[in-house]
Each structure stands twice: as C-alpha cells, then as structure tokens.
Scaffold this motif. Structure first.
Motif, PDB file in Angstrom:
ATOM      1  N   PHE A 122      59.708  80.202  50.713  1.00  0.00           N
ATOM      2  CA  PHE A 122      59.085  81.452  51.159  1.00  0.00           C
ATOM      3  C   PHE A 122      58.541  81.279  52.576  1.00  0.00           C
ATOM      4  O   PHE A 122      58.714  82.136  53.427  1.00  0.00           O
ATOM      5  N   ARG A 123      57.883  80.143  52.806  1.00  0.00           N
ATOM      6  CA  ARG A 123      57.321  79.907  54.144  1.00  0.00           C
ATOM      7  C   ARG A 123      58.422  79.765  55.187  1.00  0.00           C
ATOM      8  O   ARG A 123      58.285  80.260  56.310  1.00  0.00           O
ATOM      9  N   GLN A 124      59.525  79.105  54.807  1.00  0.00           N
ATOM     10  CA  GLN A 124      60.648  78.955  55.735  1.00  0.00           C
ATOM     11  C   GLN A 124      61.251  80.324  56.068  1.00  0.00           C
ATOM     12  O   GLN A 124      61.574  80.602  57.214  1.00  0.00           O
ATOM     13  N   LYS A 125      61.394  81.172  55.064  1.00  0.00           N
ATOM     14  CA  LYS A 125      61.927  82.518  55.305  1.00  0.00           C
ATOM     15  C   LYS A 125      60.970  83.328  56.175  1.00  0.00           C
ATOM     16  O   LYS A 125      61.413  84.145  56.982  1.00  0.00           O
ATOM     17  N   ALA A 126      59.670  83.103  56.028  1.00  0.00           N
ATOM     18  CA  ALA A 126      58.694  83.785  56.882  1.00  0.00           C
ATOM     19  C   ALA A 126      58.878  83.353  58.329  1.00  0.00           C
ATOM     20  O   ALA A 126      58.882  84.183  59.242  1.00  0.00           O
ATOM     21  N   LEU A 127      59.058  82.049  58.532  1.00  0.00           N
ATOM     22  CA  LEU A 127      59.287  81.546  59.900  1.00  0.00           C
ATOM     23  C   LEU A 127      60.593  82.088  60.471  1.00  0.00           C
ATOM     24  O   LEU A 127      60.676  82.419  61.652  1.00  0.00           O
ATOM     25  N   ASP A 128      61.615  82.196  59.621  1.00  0.00           N
ATOM     26  CA  ASP A 128      62.880  82.784  60.065  1.00  0.00           C
ATOM     27  C   ASP A 128      62.674  84.234  60.490  1.00  0.00           C
ATOM     28  O   ASP A 128      63.305  84.706  61.444  1.00  0.00           O
ATOM     29  N   GLY A 129      61.779  84.942  59.786  1.00  0.00           N
ATOM     30  CA  GLY A 129      61.462  86.317  60.146  1.00  0.00           C
ATOM     31  C   GLY A 129      60.859  86.414  61.532  1.00  0.00           C
ATOM     32  O   GLY A 129      61.174  87.326  62.294  1.00  0.00           O
ATOM     33  N   ILE A 130      60.004  85.442  61.865  1.00  0.00           N
ATOM     34  CA  ILE A 130      59.413  85.429  63.211  1.00  0.00           C
ATOM     35  C   ILE A 130      60.497  85.183  64.253  1.00  0.00           C
ATOM     36  O   ILE A 130      60.560  85.863  65.270  1.00  0.00           O
ATOM     37  N   LYS A 131      61.367  84.211  63.994  1.00  0.00           N
ATOM     38  CA  LYS A 131      62.439  83.893  64.944  1.00  0.00           C
ATOM     39  C   LYS A 131      63.347  85.094  65.187  1.00  0.00           C
ATOM     40  O   LYS A 131      63.829  85.303  66.295  1.00  0.00           O
ATOM     41  N   LYS A 132      63.550  85.892  64.138  1.00  0.00           N
ATOM     42  CA  LYS A 132      64.420  87.071  64.254  1.00  0.00           C
ATOM     43  C   LYS A 132      63.634  88.320  64.644  1.00  0.00           C
ATOM     44  O   LYS A 132      64.197  89.415  64.680  1.00  0.00           O
ATOM     45  N   ARG A 133      62.329  88.135  64.912  1.00  0.00           N
ATOM     46  CA  ARG A 133      61.442  89.239  65.283  1.00  0.00           C
ATOM     47  C   ARG A 133      61.401  90.324  64.205  1.00  0.00           C
ATOM     48  O   ARG A 133      61.323  91.509  64.491  1.00  0.00           O
ATOM     49  N   ASN A 134      61.459  89.857  62.962  1.00  0.00           N
ATOM     50  CA  ASN A 134      61.393  90.767  61.824  1.00  0.00           C
ATOM     51  C   ASN A 134      60.015  90.582  61.177  1.00  0.00           C
ATOM     52  O   ASN A 134      59.834  89.744  60.298  1.00  0.00           O
ATOM     53  N   ILE A 135      59.059  91.369  61.640  1.00  0.00           N
ATOM     54  CA  ILE A 135      57.671  91.223  61.196  1.00  0.00           C
ATOM     55  C   ILE A 135      57.524  91.523  59.710  1.00  0.00           C
ATOM     56  O   ILE A 135      56.782  90.838  59.004  1.00  0.00           O
ATOM     57  N   SER A 136      58.240  92.528  59.193  1.00  0.00           N
ATOM     58  CA  SER A 136      58.101  92.862  57.769  1.00  0.00           C
ATOM     59  C   SER A 136      58.571  91.707  56.884  1.00  0.00           C
ATOM     60  O   SER A 136      57.970  91.422  55.846  1.00  0.00           O
ATOM     61  N   SER A 137      59.629  91.017  57.304  1.00  0.00           N
ATOM     62  CA  SER A 137      60.111  89.853  56.557  1.00  0.00           C
ATOM     63  C   SER A 137      59.063  88.737  56.597  1.00  0.00           C
ATOM     64  O   SER A 137      58.780  88.100  55.576  1.00  0.00           O
ATOM     65  N   PHE A 138      58.475  88.513  57.760  1.00  0.00           N
ATOM     66  CA  PHE A 138      57.435  87.496  57.902  1.00  0.00           C
ATOM     67  C   PHE A 138      56.267  87.788  56.957  1.00  0.00           C
ATOM     68  O   PHE A 138      55.836  86.924  56.195  1.00  0.00           O
ATOM     69  N   VAL A 139      55.774  89.024  56.994  1.00  0.00           N
ATOM     70  CA  VAL A 139      54.616  89.391  56.172  1.00  0.00           C
ATOM     71  C   VAL A 139      54.949  89.269  54.687  1.00  0.00           C
ATOM     72  O   VAL A 139      54.162  88.723  53.906  1.00  0.00           O
ATOM     73  N   ARG A 140      56.126  89.763  54.274  1.00  0.00           N
ATOM     74  CA  ARG A 140      56.513  89.727  52.861  1.00  0.00           C
ATOM     75  C   ARG A 140      56.556  88.299  52.343  1.00  0.00           C
ATOM     76  O   ARG A 140      55.990  87.981  51.301  1.00  0.00           O
ATOM     77  N   TYR A 141      57.232  87.395  53.082  1.00  0.00           N
ATOM     78  CA  TYR A 141      57.390  86.029  52.592  1.00  0.00           C
ATOM     79  C   TYR A 141      56.097  85.211  52.690  1.00  0.00           C
ATOM     80  O   TYR A 141      55.853  84.339  51.855  1.00  0.00           O
ATOM     81  N   MET A 142      55.263  85.486  53.672  1.00  0.00           N
ATOM     82  CA  MET A 142      53.972  84.795  53.720  1.00  0.00           C
ATOM     83  C   MET A 142      53.095  85.242  52.554  1.00  0.00           C
ATOM     84  O   MET A 142      52.421  84.426  51.927  1.00  0.00           O
ATOM     85  N   ALA A 143      53.130  86.543  52.243  1.00  0.00           N
ATOM     86  CA  ALA A 143      52.360  87.042  51.094  1.00  0.00           C
ATOM     87  C   ALA A 143      52.857  86.382  49.809  1.00  0.00           C
ATOM     88  O   ALA A 143      52.051  86.002  48.949  1.00  0.00           O
ATOM     89  N   MET A 144      54.171  86.220  49.679  1.00  0.00           N
ATOM     90  CA  MET A 144      54.719  85.582  48.486  1.00  0.00           C
ATOM     91  C   MET A 144      54.289  84.120  48.404  1.00  0.00           C
ATOM     92  O   MET A 144      53.964  83.626  47.321  1.00  0.00           O
TER      93      MET A 144
END
Length: 164
Positions: A122-144
């Motif tokens: 989940f944390r890795q996917k959150a970091l991937d969200g930041i790299k892709k500038r996808n804030i909603s993905s970052f927030v979702r996976y960090m919350a998970m």
C-alpha cells in the motif's frame, strides 16, 4: 452435517484471476470432501454467484463490489450456517458490520489473509501515486496502509480463526 458459507470478494473470471479462481474452486471441493455442506457466494464477471438461499445472481457495482456484496449479505438469514469462510477482503466499515452480525448469530468466522507484506505494498503504491502526480491514489493507499492495523484489531474480536 456442518454447514459452511464460503465467501470470496475477488471478481473471478477477470484477466489475471484464473489462478485465484482455481484456488477458490479447489478450496470448495476440499470442504465438500471433508463432509461439509458448502454454500458459496463469490463474484464472477461482475455477477454475484451463489447457491445460498436468498442470494440471487445479480450484477454488482464494479467500483464498489465489496460494499454492494456486504449490503446483500447483511440481509440474509444465517440460521442454517455453522461457519463462514472468507477469502481475504480489505477491511472496511461494511465488512466489520458483517463480521459483527455473524458473530452475534454465533457463527464461527474464519478469514483467509495473504501472507505477503501487503501493507508495505500500500505504501509503495502511494509513493507510485506521488511519482505519477496522482494525489487521489496517494491519499487512498496511505489511508489503507494506516487504516489496516486499526481495522485488523477491531475485526479480531469477531474472527475465530485466521488462515494464511
């Protein structure tokens, strides 16, 4: 004869789920060979598939399969069920409500969870969200990643057996 309701939230039949689908069918077969009466409820190609009375085949909201599945399950009469076997489901308020309902009806609950460190994923996917500038993905996976330990503790008081 003991009765088991086997629940899988995975949307079987979709690309990449063939191995999981085979495992689900194999687990149901093993339970039957062990002389359990097995009812099942799982999602296949976005449709609820079940042989449990009251659960009809119906299309589920693909974006919210777990939520709509739990909503249907919460309306059922579980008086003929001794045990529920749940293939891992990400913890949610709806899932906790279902566990509580089953527990209140004195139904043994077994939950199969993955053995890999998925909280780290989940944390890795959150970091991937930041790299892709996808804030909603970052927030979702960090919350998970932060919510999972909390939900695990809450669910623990309802679950009788964890299977890995």
């Amino acid at each position: 004869m003991r009765t088991v309701l086997y629940i899988s939230y995975m949307n079987l039949g979709k690309t990449g789920t063939i191995g999981i689908m085979k495992k689900v069918y194999a687990q149901i077969d093993v339970l039957r060979k062990e002389k359990f009466r097995v009812y099942y409820a799982y999602v296949e190609q976005d449709v609820l598939t079940s042989n449990f009375a009251g659960l009809s085949s119906e299309h589920l909201d693909v974006k919210h399969i777990g939520r709509s599945f739990n909503h249907i399950l919460m309306k059922q009469d579980f008086s003929q069920i001794d045990c529920v076997y749940v293939r891992y489901r990400a913890f949610s308020i709806e899932f906790l409500s279902l566990l509580k309902l089953l527990h209140q009806n004195h139904i043994r609950i077994m939950v199969e969870i993955p053995t890999y460190p998925f909280v780290g994923e989940f944390r890795q996917k959150a970091l991937d969200g930041i790299k892709k500038r996808n804030i909603s993905s970052f927030v979702r996976y960090m919350a998970m990643s932060f919510g999972y330990p909390v939900f695990s503790r809450l669910a623990g008081k309802y679950i009788d057996r964890i299977i890995t």
